[in-house]
Motif scaffolding. Structure first.
Motif, PDB file in Angstrom:
ATOM      1  N   SER A   1       1.852  15.219  -7.304  1.00  0.00           N
ATOM      2  CA  SER A   1       2.024  13.945  -8.010  1.00  0.00           C
ATOM      3  C   SER A   1       1.268  13.950  -9.344  1.00  0.00           C
ATOM      4  O   SER A   1       1.770  13.414 -10.344  1.00  0.00           O
ATOM      5  CB  SER A   1       1.578  12.773  -7.128  1.00  0.00           C
ATOM      6  OG  SER A   1       0.281  12.978  -6.656  1.00  0.00           O
TER       7      SER A   1
ATOM      8  N   ILE B   1      -2.839   6.880  -8.225  1.00  0.00           N
ATOM      9  CA  ILE B   1      -1.698   6.649  -7.333  1.00  0.00           C
ATOM     10  C   ILE B   1      -2.211   6.221  -5.955  1.00  0.00           C
ATOM     11  O   ILE B   1      -1.686   5.291  -5.350  1.00  0.00           O
ATOM     12  CB  ILE B   1      -0.849   7.935  -7.152  1.00  0.00           C
ATOM     13  CG1 ILE B   1      -0.381   8.445  -8.501  1.00  0.00           C
ATOM     14  CG2 ILE B   1       0.329   7.680  -6.225  1.00  0.00           C
ATOM     15  CD1 ILE B   1       0.357   9.751  -8.426  1.00  0.00           C
TER      16      ILE B   1
ATOM     17  N   ALA C   1      -1.316   2.889  -3.957  1.00  0.00           N
ATOM     18  CA  ALA C   1      -0.656   3.007  -2.649  1.00  0.00           C
ATOM     19  C   ALA C   1      -1.474   2.295  -1.566  1.00  0.00           C
ATOM     20  O   ALA C   1      -0.924   1.594  -0.713  1.00  0.00           O
ATOM     21  CB  ALA C   1      -0.485   4.486  -2.293  1.00  0.00           C
TER      22      ALA C   1
ATOM     23  N   TYR D   1       5.972   5.560 -10.393  1.00  0.00           N
ATOM     24  CA  TYR D   1       6.155   6.833  -9.681  1.00  0.00           C
ATOM     25  C   TYR D   1       6.015   6.621  -8.175  1.00  0.00           C
ATOM     26  O   TYR D   1       6.845   7.077  -7.389  1.00  0.00           O
ATOM     27  CB  TYR D   1       5.113   7.831 -10.190  1.00  0.00           C
ATOM     28  CG  TYR D   1       5.151   9.175  -9.505  1.00  0.00           C
ATOM     29  CD1 TYR D   1       6.043  10.167  -9.895  1.00  0.00           C
ATOM     30  CD2 TYR D   1       4.272   9.471  -8.458  1.00  0.00           C
ATOM     31  CE1 TYR D   1       6.077  11.402  -9.265  1.00  0.00           C
ATOM     32  CE2 TYR D   1       4.301  10.700  -7.822  1.00  0.00           C
ATOM     33  CZ  TYR D   1       5.192  11.662  -8.234  1.00  0.00           C
ATOM     34  OH  TYR D   1       5.228  12.881  -7.608  1.00  0.00           O
ATOM     35  N   HIS D   2       4.982   5.888  -7.802  1.00  0.00           N
ATOM     36  CA  HIS D   2       4.770   5.662  -6.367  1.00  0.00           C
ATOM     37  C   HIS D   2       5.943   4.876  -5.765  1.00  0.00           C
ATOM     38  O   HIS D   2       6.426   5.207  -4.673  1.00  0.00           O
ATOM     39  CB  HIS D   2       3.451   4.925  -6.121  1.00  0.00           C
ATOM     40  CG  HIS D   2       3.245   4.594  -4.680  1.00  0.00           C
ATOM     41  ND1 HIS D   2       2.960   5.572  -3.736  1.00  0.00           N
ATOM     42  CD2 HIS D   2       3.321   3.421  -3.998  1.00  0.00           C
ATOM     43  CE1 HIS D   2       2.865   5.004  -2.540  1.00  0.00           C
ATOM     44  NE2 HIS D   2       3.081   3.705  -2.670  1.00  0.00           N
TER      45      HIS D   2
ATOM     46  N   CYS E   1       8.844   7.170  -5.282  1.00  0.00           N
ATOM     47  CA  CYS E   1       8.601   8.092  -4.154  1.00  0.00           C
ATOM     48  C   CYS E   1       8.838   7.376  -2.823  1.00  0.00           C
ATOM     49  O   CYS E   1       9.246   7.991  -1.840  1.00  0.00           O
ATOM     50  CB  CYS E   1       7.175   8.627  -4.176  1.00  0.00           C
ATOM     51  SG  CYS E   1       6.873   9.787  -5.482  1.00  0.00           S
ATOM     52  N   GLU E   2       8.583   6.070  -2.815  1.00  0.00           N
ATOM     53  CA  GLU E   2       8.733   5.294  -1.573  1.00  0.00           C
ATOM     54  C   GLU E   2      10.144   4.751  -1.389  1.00  0.00           C
ATOM     55  O   GLU E   2      10.396   3.962  -0.484  1.00  0.00           O
ATOM     56  CB  GLU E   2       7.738   4.119  -1.577  1.00  0.00           C
ATOM     57  CG  GLU E   2       6.293   4.554  -1.445  1.00  0.00           C
ATOM     58  CD  GLU E   2       6.006   5.234  -0.111  1.00  0.00           C
ATOM     59  OE1 GLU E   2       6.263   4.616   0.928  1.00  0.00           O
ATOM     60  OE2 GLU E   2       5.547   6.394  -0.123  1.00  0.00           O
TER      61      GLU E   2
END
Ligand code: NAP
Length: 370
Positions: free
Chosen positions: A188, A212, A216, A245-246, A249-250
């Motif tokens: 990441s 990140i 998160a 970005y997080h 990704c989720e």
């Protein structure tokens, strides 16, 4: 141990910043005469005379009973003891706090496990105080120092860190520049081209991004699931990149908006380049989807002292969660738009703390609950 000989700098030797010097002298005069005086923040690039000014003040007012005590940021925790010891002495004391310069870092010999923050300039970072609080919570006998590292000395500083330190944090302008100097980079952090934490393992320097992890952890704490949800991201800077970005990704569908659509598109392009199957769209305010579930503020709008500012004037009707990266004030104007019956809110403080906590987890496997 008192230091009796300090560099023979006089106030008259310092030229080129007369207004600042005049203010400093007037303030010191008031202080030594027992009148009201202010705390002072001396700021400016390395080598512009900040610490020389302190030495000059010490020399100039020594005969009138002024003494200087230098405290590094990693010695914060000793401040109350220092004050207790000097309170009833017959001198006037100025407590002077500084970061380590690169040269001081070269000479620095750690006496116990030590971690550091490298940045340039460092400004007033909270990291040393936060890391010390975390060491205390984890019963870890460790130190944390802040070192001013100019960009051209980053490689040298990293080489020294490999020998002297147990781990480092990086802030502006080193987060990207450090990457080619490392032996490995977490996925990441590589995707975001941003490393803020380095661990030294088996002689190798490995880069991570704990921003990140801090974000998160905030969502996890609030039980927010992102899969299949529409998420509105306000802003496209450093914090926005991490948060967007997080979310991608989720498995969220991310909508980015801001005052400059080209910059929003650039972030969107970057995110879909590193995450090819991600759903990311740039939108204007009018195109914000009505069924947006999550709103994220990654702009400084609403931050102290301009707390009345807000990046949005109303929330999409179905918003269930608002996250504001700002941590001062704790309830921002954007968060106040939320209806408490249907919308949870969170400010950026937990994200900030968890970034540092996550760095400690990476360094020595510390675990922190509340
Ligand atoms: P950054 O890289 O400078 O990005 C700032 C973003 O806000 C950009 O998209 C910028 O757009 C936008 N912006 C700035 N002023 C604006 C204005 N007056 N109107 C509209 N948009 C504006 O900064 P950052 O590091 O991402 O930080 C952003 C915020 O997040 C700050 O409040 C910071 O304190 C916070 N933050 C919190 C944490 C945490 O751990 N809680 C971590 C990092 C950052 P332009 O490029 O068009 O100006």
């Amino acid at each position: 141990e008192p230091i009796l000989n300090i560099a023979h700098v006089k106030l008259s030797d310092l030229v080129g910043y007369e207004t600042a010097k005049k203010k400093l002298v007037e303030n010191t005069e008031a202080f030594v005469s027992g009148r009201k005086a202010n705390n002072c923040l001396l700021y400016g690039d390395a080598g512009t005379g900040k610490s020389s000014s302190i030495k000059a003040i010490a020399n100039e007012y020594y005969d009138r009973g002024l003494r200087i005590i230098e405290v590094y940021r990693h010695q914060f925790r000793d401040l109350n003891d220092v004050i207790a010891q000097i309170k009833n002495r017959n001198y006037k004391f100025i407590i002077y706090m500084d970061d380590l310069s690169f040269e001081e870092f070269e000479a620095f010999q750690p006496t116990r496990e030590t971690y550091a923050l490298f940045g340039y300039p460092l400004g007033h970072t909270m990291s040393p105080a936060l890391h010390h609080a975390l060491f205390a919570a984890a019963s870890r006998d460790a130190d944390y120092i802040a070192v001013t590292v100019p960009p051209e000395l980053l490689a040298d500083a990293l080489a020294l860190a490999r020998q002297k330190l147990a781990g480092i944090n990086l802030t502006i302008p080193h987060k990207k520049a450090v990457i080619p100097l490392l032996d490995a980079v977490d996925q990441s952090a590589a995707d975001l081209s941003s490393v803020n934490t380095v661990a030294f393992r088996d002689g190798k320097a490995i880069g991570f991004n704990t921003d990140i992890l801090g974000f998160a952890e905030s969502l996890e704490r609030d039980g927010v699931s992102l899969r299949g949800k529409k998420v509105l991201l306000l802003g496209y800077g450093g914090a926005a990149a991490v948060m967007g970005y997080h979310c991608l990704c989720e498995g969220a569908h991310l909508f980015i908006t801001g005052r400059n659509p080209e910059k929003a598109q650039a972030l969107c392009n970057h995110l879909t380049r590193v995450l090819p199957s991600a759903k990311c769209t740039v939108c204007t305010r009018r195109q914000i989807p009505k069924d947006t579930a999550v709103v994220l503020n990654a702009t400084p709008l609403g931050m102290f002292p301009r707390e009345d500012k807000t990046p949005l004037y109303f929330l999409p009707r179905k918003t269930v969660y608002v996250f504001d990266a700002i941590y001062n004030p704790p309830v921002t104007a954007l968060m106040k738009l939320a209806n408490p019956r249907r919308t949870k809110t969170r400010d950026g403080l937990f994200m900030l703390v968890m970034q540092d906590a996550s760095a400690q987890t990476i360094w020595y496997n510390a675990q922190f609950s509340d």
